[in-house]
Design a protein around this motif. Structure first.
Motif, short mmCIF file in Angstrom:
data_model
loop_
_atom_site.label_atom_id
_atom_site.label_comp_id
_atom_site.label_asym_id
_atom_site.label_seq_id
_atom_site.Cartn_x
_atom_site.Cartn_y
_atom_site.Cartn_z
N TYR A 135 48.11 75.24 -38.98
CA TYR A 135 47.06 76.09 -38.43
C TYR A 135 46.46 75.44 -37.19
N ARG A 136 45.93 76.28 -36.31
CA ARG A 136 45.34 75.81 -35.05
C ARG A 136 44.07 75.05 -35.36
N TYR A 137 43.89 73.92 -34.65
CA TYR A 137 42.72 73.08 -34.87
C TYR A 137 42.02 72.91 -33.53
N HIS A 138 40.71 73.15 -33.50
CA HIS A 138 39.97 73.19 -32.24
C HIS A 138 39.28 71.88 -31.87
N ASP A 139 38.92 71.05 -32.82
CA ASP A 139 38.19 69.82 -32.52
C ASP A 139 39.18 68.67 -32.34
N TRP A 140 39.79 68.60 -31.16
CA TRP A 140 40.84 67.63 -30.89
C TRP A 140 40.36 66.19 -31.04
N SER A 141 39.10 65.92 -30.81
CA SER A 141 38.60 64.55 -30.88
C SER A 141 38.67 63.97 -32.29
N ALA A 175 36.31 63.80 -25.96
CA ALA A 175 35.28 64.17 -26.94
C ALA A 175 34.99 65.67 -26.94
N ASP A 176 35.18 66.33 -25.78
CA ASP A 176 34.90 67.77 -25.69
C ASP A 176 36.14 68.62 -25.98
N SER A 177 37.21 68.01 -26.47
CA SER A 177 38.46 68.69 -26.82
C SER A 177 39.13 69.38 -25.64
N SER A 178 38.91 68.86 -24.43
CA SER A 178 39.52 69.44 -23.25
C SER A 178 40.94 68.92 -23.02
N ALA A 179 41.27 67.75 -23.57
CA ALA A 179 42.60 67.18 -23.39
C ALA A 179 42.87 66.17 -24.49
N ALA A 230 42.81 73.62 -20.80
CA ALA A 230 42.70 74.54 -19.67
C ALA A 230 44.05 75.04 -19.19
N GLU A 231 45.12 74.32 -19.52
CA GLU A 231 46.47 74.74 -19.14
C GLU A 231 47.13 75.60 -20.22
N GLY A 232 46.35 75.96 -21.24
CA GLY A 232 46.85 76.86 -22.28
C GLY A 232 47.45 76.19 -23.50
N TYR A 233 47.34 74.87 -23.61
CA TYR A 233 47.90 74.18 -24.77
C TYR A 233 46.97 74.32 -25.97
N PRO A 238 30.23 58.48 -38.09
CA PRO A 238 29.59 59.65 -37.48
C PRO A 238 29.64 59.57 -35.95
N ARG A 239 29.84 60.69 -35.32
CA ARG A 239 29.83 60.77 -33.87
C ARG A 239 28.46 61.24 -33.41
N GLN A 240 28.13 60.88 -32.20
CA GLN A 240 26.84 61.28 -31.65
C GLN A 240 26.76 62.80 -31.61
#
Length: 92
Positions: free
Chosen positions: A4-10, A36-40, A57-60, A85-87
Protein backbone atom coordinates in the motif's frame (compact mmCIF):
# COMPACT_ATOMS: atom_id res chain seq x y z
CA UNK A 1 -0.14 -8.95 2.35
CA UNK A 2 -0.80 -6.45 -0.39
CA UNK A 3 1.48 -3.41 -0.71
CA UNK A 4 0.00 0.00 0.00
CA UNK A 5 1.04 3.59 -0.64
CA UNK A 6 2.79 5.25 2.29
CA UNK A 7 2.91 9.04 2.60
CA UNK A 8 5.29 9.73 5.51
CA UNK A 9 8.57 8.91 3.79
CA UNK A 10 10.67 10.15 6.72
CA UNK A 11 9.52 7.14 8.77
CA UNK A 12 10.78 4.64 6.20
CA UNK A 13 14.56 4.83 6.71
CA UNK A 14 15.87 1.27 6.75
CA UNK A 15 12.62 -0.18 5.36
CA UNK A 16 12.28 -2.11 2.07
CA UNK A 17 9.97 -0.21 -0.31
CA UNK A 18 8.77 -0.07 -3.90
CA UNK A 19 9.12 3.25 -5.74
CA UNK A 20 6.35 3.67 -8.31
CA UNK A 21 5.46 6.20 -10.97
CA UNK A 22 2.24 6.05 -12.99
CA UNK A 23 1.31 2.79 -11.19
CA UNK A 24 4.48 1.03 -12.43
CA UNK A 25 7.32 -0.13 -10.16
CA UNK A 26 10.43 1.91 -10.98
CA UNK A 27 12.69 0.28 -8.42
CA UNK A 28 12.53 -1.68 -5.18
CA UNK A 29 15.07 -1.28 -2.42
CA UNK A 30 15.85 -0.11 1.10
CA UNK A 31 15.37 3.55 2.03
CA UNK A 32 18.77 5.05 2.85
CA UNK A 33 17.53 8.52 3.83
CA UNK A 34 14.49 10.76 3.41
CA UNK A 35 13.53 14.40 3.72
CA UNK A 36 11.56 15.23 6.88
CA UNK A 37 8.74 16.74 4.77
CA UNK A 38 8.50 13.58 2.58
CA UNK A 39 9.48 15.53 -0.53
CA UNK A 40 12.28 13.13 -1.50
CA UNK A 41 14.01 9.93 -0.49
CA UNK A 42 17.15 8.02 -1.37
CA UNK A 43 17.29 4.30 -2.00
CA UNK A 44 20.50 2.59 -0.91
CA UNK A 45 22.86 1.17 -3.51
CA UNK A 46 22.39 -2.53 -4.17
CA UNK A 47 22.88 -5.08 -6.94
CA UNK A 48 20.07 -3.34 -8.87
CA UNK A 49 21.82 0.02 -9.04
CA UNK A 50 23.57 2.83 -7.22
CA UNK A 51 22.13 5.15 -4.60
CA UNK A 52 19.18 6.94 -6.20
CA UNK A 53 17.06 10.00 -5.36
CA UNK A 54 13.29 10.06 -5.96
CA UNK A 55 11.19 13.21 -5.52
CA UNK A 56 7.45 13.38 -4.86
CA UNK A 57 7.21 16.47 -7.08
CA UNK A 58 8.29 14.31 -10.03
CA UNK A 59 5.33 11.97 -9.47
CA UNK A 60 7.06 9.19 -7.52
CA UNK A 61 5.12 7.29 -4.88
CA UNK A 62 6.43 4.94 -2.21
CA UNK A 63 4.68 1.67 -1.44
CA UNK A 64 5.39 -0.69 1.44
CA UNK A 65 4.47 -4.28 2.05
CA UNK A 66 4.06 -5.48 5.66
CA UNK A 67 6.26 -8.53 6.21
CA UNK A 68 5.49 -11.48 8.41
CA UNK A 69 8.12 -12.12 11.07
CA UNK A 70 8.83 -15.20 13.11
CA UNK A 71 8.32 -15.34 16.87
CA UNK A 72 5.81 -13.36 18.89
CA UNK A 73 5.78 -10.40 16.50
CA UNK A 74 3.39 -10.87 13.61
CA UNK A 75 4.15 -7.96 11.28
CA UNK A 76 6.83 -5.32 10.87
CA UNK A 77 5.08 -2.03 10.23
CA UNK A 78 6.72 1.17 9.03
CA UNK A 79 5.93 2.95 12.31
CA UNK A 80 8.18 0.47 14.10
CA UNK A 81 11.18 2.07 12.40
CA UNK A 82 11.06 5.15 14.65
CA UNK A 83 14.15 5.53 16.77
CA UNK A 84 12.54 8.18 18.95
CA UNK A 85 10.00 11.00 18.87
CA UNK A 86 10.43 13.57 16.11
CA UNK A 87 9.98 17.25 16.64
CA UNK A 88 6.34 18.18 16.23
CA UNK A 89 5.11 14.61 16.46
CA UNK A 90 3.48 12.56 19.13
CA UNK A 91 5.63 10.54 21.44
CA UNK A 92 4.57 6.90 21.20
Amino acid sequence: MKPYRYHDWSRLIGTPVEVRKDFEIVRAGVVDDAMADSSALWLAADAGGGRALYAAAEGYEVWIRPMELGGKLCFKMAAAQLSGPRQGSRSW
